[in-house]
Design a protein around this motif. Structure first.
Motif, PDB file in Angstrom:
ATOM      1  N   ILE A  39      59.372-110.581  -1.130  1.00 18.20           N
ATOM      2  CA  ILE A  39      58.272-110.023  -1.913  1.00 18.20           C
ATOM      3  C   ILE A  39      57.016-110.211  -1.106  1.00 18.20           C
ATOM      4  O   ILE A  39      56.524-111.325  -0.980  1.00 18.20           O
ATOM      5  N   SER A  40      56.516-109.132  -0.527  1.00 21.91           N
ATOM      6  CA  SER A  40      55.332-109.309   0.295  1.00 21.91           C
ATOM      7  C   SER A  40      54.529-108.032   0.356  1.00 21.91           C
ATOM      8  O   SER A  40      55.039-106.948   0.165  1.00 21.91           O
ATOM      9  N   ILE A 316      58.412 -96.887  -6.125  1.00 24.44           N
ATOM     10  CA  ILE A 316      58.795 -95.948  -5.085  1.00 24.44           C
ATOM     11  C   ILE A 316      59.390 -96.757  -3.937  1.00 24.44           C
ATOM     12  O   ILE A 316      58.936 -97.867  -3.652  1.00 24.44           O
ATOM     13  N   VAL A 317      60.406 -96.210  -3.261  1.00 23.94           N
ATOM     14  CA  VAL A 317      60.969 -96.863  -2.085  1.00 23.94           C
ATOM     15  C   VAL A 317      60.860 -95.900  -0.909  1.00 23.94           C
ATOM     16  O   VAL A 317      61.020 -94.694  -1.064  1.00 23.94           O
ATOM     17  N   ALA A 318      60.556 -96.445   0.270  1.00 25.13           N
ATOM     18  CA  ALA A 318      60.404 -95.605   1.461  1.00 25.13           C
ATOM     19  C   ALA A 318      60.732 -96.416   2.699  1.00 25.13           C
ATOM     20  O   ALA A 318      60.577 -97.643   2.733  1.00 25.13           O
ATOM     21  N   GLY A 319      61.191 -95.725   3.728  1.00 23.29           N
ATOM     22  CA  GLY A 319      61.396 -96.358   5.016  1.00 23.29           C
ATOM     23  C   GLY A 319      60.075 -96.487   5.748  1.00 23.29           C
ATOM     24  O   GLY A 319      59.015 -96.134   5.230  1.00 23.29           O
ATOM     25  N   SER A 320      60.137 -96.981   6.979  1.00 24.12           N
ATOM     26  CA  SER A 320      58.907 -97.189   7.736  1.00 24.12           C
ATOM     27  C   SER A 320      59.197 -97.217   9.230  1.00 24.12           C
ATOM     28  O   SER A 320      60.334 -97.399   9.661  1.00 24.12           O
ATOM     29  N   GLU A 321      58.143 -97.047  10.003  1.00 26.86           N
ATOM     30  CA  GLU A 321      58.254 -97.087  11.457  1.00 26.86           C
ATOM     31  C   GLU A 321      58.635 -98.481  11.962  1.00 26.86           C
ATOM     32  O   GLU A 321      59.203 -98.625  13.042  1.00 26.86           O
ATOM     33  N   ASP A 322      58.303 -99.527  11.175  1.00 21.00           N
ATOM     34  CA  ASP A 322      58.564-100.899  11.636  1.00 21.00           C
ATOM     35  C   ASP A 322      59.976-101.385  11.301  1.00 21.00           C
ATOM     36  O   ASP A 322      60.260-102.579  11.385  1.00 21.00           O
ATOM     37  N   TYR A 328      57.177-100.002  -3.536  1.00 24.81           N
ATOM     38  CA  TYR A 328      55.787 -99.949  -3.976  1.00 24.81           C
ATOM     39  C   TYR A 328      55.726 -99.753  -5.489  1.00 24.81           C
ATOM     40  O   TYR A 328      56.507 -98.987  -6.052  1.00 24.81           O
ATOM     41  N   ASP A 329      54.787-100.440  -6.129  1.00 21.95           N
ATOM     42  CA  ASP A 329      54.542-100.254  -7.558  1.00 21.95           C
ATOM     43  C   ASP A 329      53.252 -99.457  -7.712  1.00 21.95           C
ATOM     44  O   ASP A 329      52.163 -99.943  -7.378  1.00 21.95           O
ATOM     45  N   LEU A 330      53.386 -98.224  -8.204  1.00 20.17           N
ATOM     46  CA  LEU A 330      52.223 -97.353  -8.322  1.00 20.17           C
ATOM     47  C   LEU A 330      51.239 -97.804  -9.393  1.00 20.17           C
ATOM     48  O   LEU A 330      50.116 -97.312  -9.438  1.00 20.17           O
ATOM     49  N   THR A 331      51.646 -98.718 -10.259  1.00 18.99           N
ATOM     50  CA  THR A 331      50.744 -99.193 -11.313  1.00 18.99           C
ATOM     51  C   THR A 331      49.868-100.352 -10.833  1.00 18.99           C
ATOM     52  O   THR A 331      49.004-100.809 -11.571  1.00 18.99           O
ATOM     53  N   ARG A 332      50.076-100.822  -9.620  1.00 16.78           N
ATOM     54  CA  ARG A 332      49.298-101.938  -9.087  1.00 16.78           C
ATOM     55  C   ARG A 332      48.235-101.400  -8.129  1.00 16.78           C
ATOM     56  O   ARG A 332      48.566-100.899  -7.051  1.00 16.78           O
ATOM     57  N   PRO A 333      46.960-101.485  -8.484  1.00 17.45           N
ATOM     58  CA  PRO A 333      45.917-100.962  -7.594  1.00 17.45           C
ATOM     59  C   PRO A 333      45.786-101.757  -6.303  1.00 17.45           C
ATOM     60  O   PRO A 333      45.329-101.236  -5.297  1.00 17.45           O
ATOM     61  N   CYS A 337      52.668-103.170  -2.376  1.00 16.57           N
ATOM     62  CA  CYS A 337      54.010-103.443  -1.869  1.00 16.57           C
ATOM     63  C   CYS A 337      54.564-104.681  -2.561  1.00 16.57           C
ATOM     64  O   CYS A 337      53.981-105.767  -2.495  1.00 16.57           O
ATOM     65  N   VAL A 338      55.690-104.526  -3.263  1.00 14.06           N
ATOM     66  CA  VAL A 338      56.239-105.625  -4.055  1.00 14.06           C
ATOM     67  C   VAL A 338      57.528-106.207  -3.481  1.00 14.06           C
ATOM     68  O   VAL A 338      57.978-107.259  -3.919  1.00 14.06           O
ATOM     69  N   ASN A 339      58.131-105.528  -2.514  1.00 15.73           N
ATOM     70  CA  ASN A 339      59.357-106.062  -1.925  1.00 15.73           C
ATOM     71  C   ASN A 339      59.660-105.282  -0.651  1.00 15.73           C
ATOM     72  O   ASN A 339      59.143-104.183  -0.440  1.00 15.73           O
ATOM     73  N   LYS A 340      60.512-105.864   0.196  1.00 14.51           N
ATOM     74  CA  LYS A 340      60.970-105.146   1.380  1.00 14.51           C
ATOM     75  C   LYS A 340      62.349-105.643   1.789  1.00 14.51           C
ATOM     76  O   LYS A 340      62.738-106.778   1.487  1.00 14.51           O
ATOM     77  N   LEU A 341      63.098-104.750   2.428  1.00 20.13           N
ATOM     78  CA  LEU A 341      64.411-105.078   2.954  1.00 20.13           C
ATOM     79  C   LEU A 341      64.349-105.000   4.475  1.00 20.13           C
ATOM     80  O   LEU A 341      63.841-104.023   5.023  1.00 20.13           O
TER      81      LEU A 341
END
Length: 383
Positions: A39-40, A316-322, A328-333, A337-341
């Protein structure tokens, strides 16, 4: 690392009247030395002791026989086990992720990138589009191509009609959506747009198509479910000075945040947009919120996450260049980012959930597909 910041909410909306086995084996630990679900946020990790929005127990399996970039990845309709993915070498790979995970077929015929594909509603067929200017129809039980439809430009996105599977809609680089008769391959209808049609999705009724183009515009298009006739209804155009192709258009029939149907879009530069959809006004779109991720080189697609509960956010979940997969939680201004794999070694281009919502698949630039197993406690309480 990814950062998030609000996008400008200014926009312009225009409307028209109705005019083989795993080479690595099933054990993921043999292929990757580490797995992390954390969670980061890129700059501000959330406090310790907070349960992640989506927790995973690890890698369920890995498919690594493909040696080129995976461009599109999907599970079968209403299926928890059937997985397929297309690649830049023109191949389509069909897998079963249930124990033991196996490769069912590798479908070869396209001479350039597979740009998109879709399962028929009964999962008996796959229709694929390609940069080689063709659409191919595959019969999965035989592993054979049963029809080739030749176009005059690269075919960029494709969808079966959700109600009438005899209609096949294809977006192309010639600024068109063409509706084909699945049984004969003949053209039924055609609609012209302002730029290359790069991504598309149907609503659940089949009366609307939502599509994005190479200039970042999003269109609502009405479709006659009996005749296949198309009519452009609305266009949403961002006020951003720089125009980037739409890589993701995904419709969902209900959202907790919007209280109704919604649309998710993603552009090649990493701009995520979340719209409410007015079905009663021919798919009119209203921007609800947006995120700007770090700039990217590759075309990376995003996806809605399964609903968690009535009192949690919109994810929402998405990949990344890294090489990570981010949630991502769209309700959090802030601290969106709430988690990553962590497990891939190269940029993650595509992600997909299965029907049972217990598996998430992700695929990278060098052809590795990881199927992540979700912790039971994180999906038993779904609504």
């Amino acid at each position: 690392m990814l950062t998030s910041s609000p996008l400008s909410r200014l926009s312009e909306v225009e409307s028209w009247s109705s005019s083989k086995d795993l080479r690595s084996g099933a054990l993921a630990s043999n292929h990757r030395t580490s797995f992390s679900s954390s969670i980061s946020d890129s700059d501000h990790p959330r406090g310790q002791g907070v349960e992640p929005a989506y927790s995973f127990v690890g890698m369920h399996c890995i498919f690594d026989q493909c040696k080129s970039a995976v461009t599109v990845l999907k599970f079968g309709h209403m299926s928890s086990d059937l997985l397929a993915y297309g690649a830049s070498d023109g191949t389509l790979t069909v897998c079963n992720v249930s124990d033991p995970p196996t490769v069912i077929n590798q479908l070869k015929g396209h001479s350039k990138d597979v740009t998109d594909f879709d399962f028929s509603s009964n999962n008996q067929y796959i229709a694929s589009s390609s940069a080689d200017k063709t659409v191919r129809v595959w019969e999965l039980s035989k592993g054979l191509c049963i029809r080739v439809i030749y176009g005059v430009s690269p075919q960029l996105c494709i969808r079966f009609h959700p109600v009438n599977n005899n209609f096949l809609s294809v977006g192309n680089a010639n600024k068109e959506i063409t509706v084909f008769n699945f049984s004969t391959g003949r053209v039924i209808a055609k609609s012209i747009f302002d730029s290359e049609v790069t991504s598309m999705d149907h609503d659940h009724t089949g009366h609307l198509i939502f599509c994005g183009d190479a200039q970042g515009c999003i269109y609502s298009v009405t479709m006659d479910s009996h005749t296949g006739a198309l009519s452009r209804s609305h266009r949403y155009r961002s006020s951003s000075k720089q125009k980037f192709p739409i890589t993701t258009v995904q419709y969902r029939s209900f959202s907790l945040l919007a209280g109704g149907p919604v649309l998710l879009t993603c552009t090649k530069d990493g701009s995520l947009s979340f719209f409410s959809v007015a079905l009663e006004v021919q798919g009119y779109l209203t921007l609800r919120c947006s995120l700007k991720l770090t700039p990217r080189i590759h075309s990376i697609r995003a996806s809605f996450c399964p609903l968690l509960s009535l009192n949690k956010g919109e994810y929402i979940v998405a990949g990344s260049e890294d090489s990570n997969v981010y949630f991502y939680d769209l309700t959090r201004p802030k601290h969106t980012c709430v988690n990553k794999l962590q497990g891939h070694r190269f940029p993650v281009l595509v992600v997909a959930w299965n029907h049972g919502e217990n598996f998430l698949a992700s695929a990278d630039l060098y052809g590795v597909v990881i199927v992540w197993k979700r912790a039971k406690t994180s999906y038993k309480g779904n609504i």
